[in-house]
Write a protein that holds these residues in place. Structure first.
Motif, PDB file in Angstrom:
ATOM      1  N   UNK A  21      -3.661  17.435  12.037  1.00 34.24           N
ATOM      2  CA  UNK A  21      -2.885  17.479  10.791  1.00 34.24           C
ATOM      3  C   UNK A  21      -3.395  16.417   9.821  1.00 34.24           C
ATOM      4  N   UNK A  22      -3.660  15.209  10.342  1.00 32.76           N
ATOM      5  CA  UNK A  22      -4.171  14.121   9.499  1.00 32.76           C
ATOM      6  C   UNK A  22      -5.541  14.476   8.924  1.00 32.76           C
ATOM      7  N   UNK A  23      -6.363  15.146   9.740  1.00 37.73           N
ATOM      8  CA  UNK A  23      -7.708  15.535   9.294  1.00 37.73           C
ATOM      9  C   UNK A  23      -7.651  16.479   8.100  1.00 37.73           C
ATOM     10  N   UNK A  24      -6.772  17.482   8.170  1.00 37.21           N
ATOM     11  CA  UNK A  24      -6.682  18.471   7.088  1.00 37.21           C
ATOM     12  C   UNK A  24      -6.144  17.840   5.810  1.00 37.21           C
ATOM     13  N   UNK A  72      -5.891  26.233   2.644  1.00 37.76           N
ATOM     14  CA  UNK A  72      -5.385  25.145   3.487  1.00 37.76           C
ATOM     15  C   UNK A  72      -4.397  25.624   4.544  1.00 37.76           C
ATOM     16  N   UNK A  73      -3.711  26.741   4.278  1.00 34.94           N
ATOM     17  CA  UNK A  73      -2.736  27.255   5.251  1.00 34.94           C
ATOM     18  C   UNK A  73      -3.398  27.542   6.584  1.00 34.94           C
ATOM     19  N   UNK A  74      -4.502  28.289   6.532  1.00 35.11           N
ATOM     20  CA  UNK A  74      -5.198  28.609   7.771  1.00 35.11           C
ATOM     21  C   UNK A  74      -5.853  27.363   8.355  1.00 35.11           C
ATOM     22  N   UNK A  75      -6.220  26.405   7.497  1.00 35.04           N
ATOM     23  CA  UNK A  75      -6.803  25.150   7.976  1.00 35.04           C
ATOM     24  C   UNK A  75      -5.785  24.362   8.795  1.00 35.04           C
ATOM     25  N   UNK A  76      -4.556  24.240   8.275  1.00 36.31           N
ATOM     26  CA  UNK A  76      -3.533  23.483   8.995  1.00 36.31           C
ATOM     27  C   UNK A  76      -3.270  24.090  10.368  1.00 36.31           C
ATOM     28  N   UNK A  77      -3.170  25.406  10.423  1.00 33.86           N
ATOM     29  CA  UNK A  77      -2.929  26.077  11.701  1.00 33.86           C
ATOM     30  C   UNK A  77      -4.152  25.951  12.605  1.00 33.86           C
TER      31      UNK A  77
END
Length: 317
Positions: A21-24, A72-77
């Protein structure tokens, strides 16, 4: 003993998820710029960006801050699950290969296979996630790559654009089948296996030598000092990762965003074509924003991971 090990494993995966989560949060805007540069600046025709700053400025002018977080949605998941698995698998595999023998000194025969194994596993999540992101950044990535490159300044026709990461994924499956979201899977696996072996090797060795040096200078290590070590080790590990595997990432982006289903999926053929037209510089397209992103994003991941491990009662020393 078995219950204690099970609880420890669970905590390691939770710590990894928080690191993702921190990375994204820190790294996604840089990733968006990198993908746009890789897509547009390696093509013969179409939009060209002078550099990462020019690309960022044009995104902000046409789409605002929201444009930097496209996909970003797919990135967070994707990255949260991927990071959870990577750190969890790395920690558990490392412990297994050490066979109960605890040592502070890094062991390359343990670190490299543990990191490469973890990287190989997470590639199956990253590939589809980046497909989505590059279209809207992991086969979730194919969809990310497709979403990222469209933007307001893209040449992609408005009628054929994706309205969301989910829409991008659904349209890709309808057009290319389930295997469509795993386009570039082999290249992603190679990137993650090699890259993470480099990342964790640099992280473990730098961490070991910094701890050994600082322990001699100070008998009481503070949380601030630990955080500082985490920033340096994570940041340098991230820079090393991308310095080694960026050409594979460039090839992956080209493979994932190509509109021609019959185009080659061999990363070395793709890189050869790029080298012939743009030289070595073309194979390292997006290097600027990638390195700028790599240090803070990976520093945030390691600091969050180590802090979470400490709060969950897992000792890394």
């Amino acid at each position: 003993m078995a219950t204690e090990q099970s609880n420890s494993a669970y905590k390691e995966y939770v710590a990894g998820l928080l690191a993702g989560v921190a990375t994204v949060m820190i790294g996604h805007p840089f990733d968006t710029v990198k993908v746009k540069l890789q897509k547009h600046n390696t093509e013969t025709h179409g939009i060209k960006y002078r550099n990462g700053w020019d690309c960022s400025a044009r995104i902000l002018q046409t789409e605002g801050v929201k444009g930097l977080y496209r996909g970003a949605t797919s990135s967070f998941v994707g990255v949260a699950v991927e990071s959870s698995l990577l750190f969890g698998i790395y920690s558990r595999t490392k412990q297994s290969l050490q066979k109960g023998v605890q040592t502070d000194k890094p062991q390359p025969q343990v670190i490299i296979p543990s990191a490469a194994y973890g990287g190989s596993i997470i590639s199956f999540i990253l590939c589809p996630s980046e497909l989505v992101k590059a279209g809207c950044l992991t086969e979730i990535k194919i969809l990310q790559c497709r979403m990222q490159v469209q933007g307001a300044d893209s040449l992609v026709p408005k009628l054929s654009r994706y309205s969301s990461p989910l829409d991008c994924a659904i349209q890709t499956v309808k057009k290319d089948g389930v295997t469509g979201i795993f386009r570039g899977g082999l290249t992603t696996l190679m990137r993650e296996a090699v890259g993470n072996a480099v990342f964790f090797s640099v992280y473990e060795y730098v961490r070991y030598y910094m701890h050994r040096h600082l322990k001699g200078d100070s008998s009481n290590r503070s949380n601030v000092m630990d955080m500082g070590i985490g920033i340096v080790t994570g940041g340098l590990g991230g820079v090393a990762f991308w310095s080694v595997v960026l050409p594979l990432d460039v090839a992956k982006t080209i493979i994932q965003t190509s509109p021609d289903n019959n185009s080659t999926r061999n990363p070395f053929k793709v890189l050869n074509a790029i080298y012939r037209s743009n030289g070595v510089k073309g194979c390292y397209t997006g290097l600027g924003p990638t390195i700028v992103r790599a240090f803070p994003a990976n520093a945030a991941a390691i600091v969050t991971w180590e802090l979470a491990m400490k709060m969950l009662g897992i000792n890394r020393d």
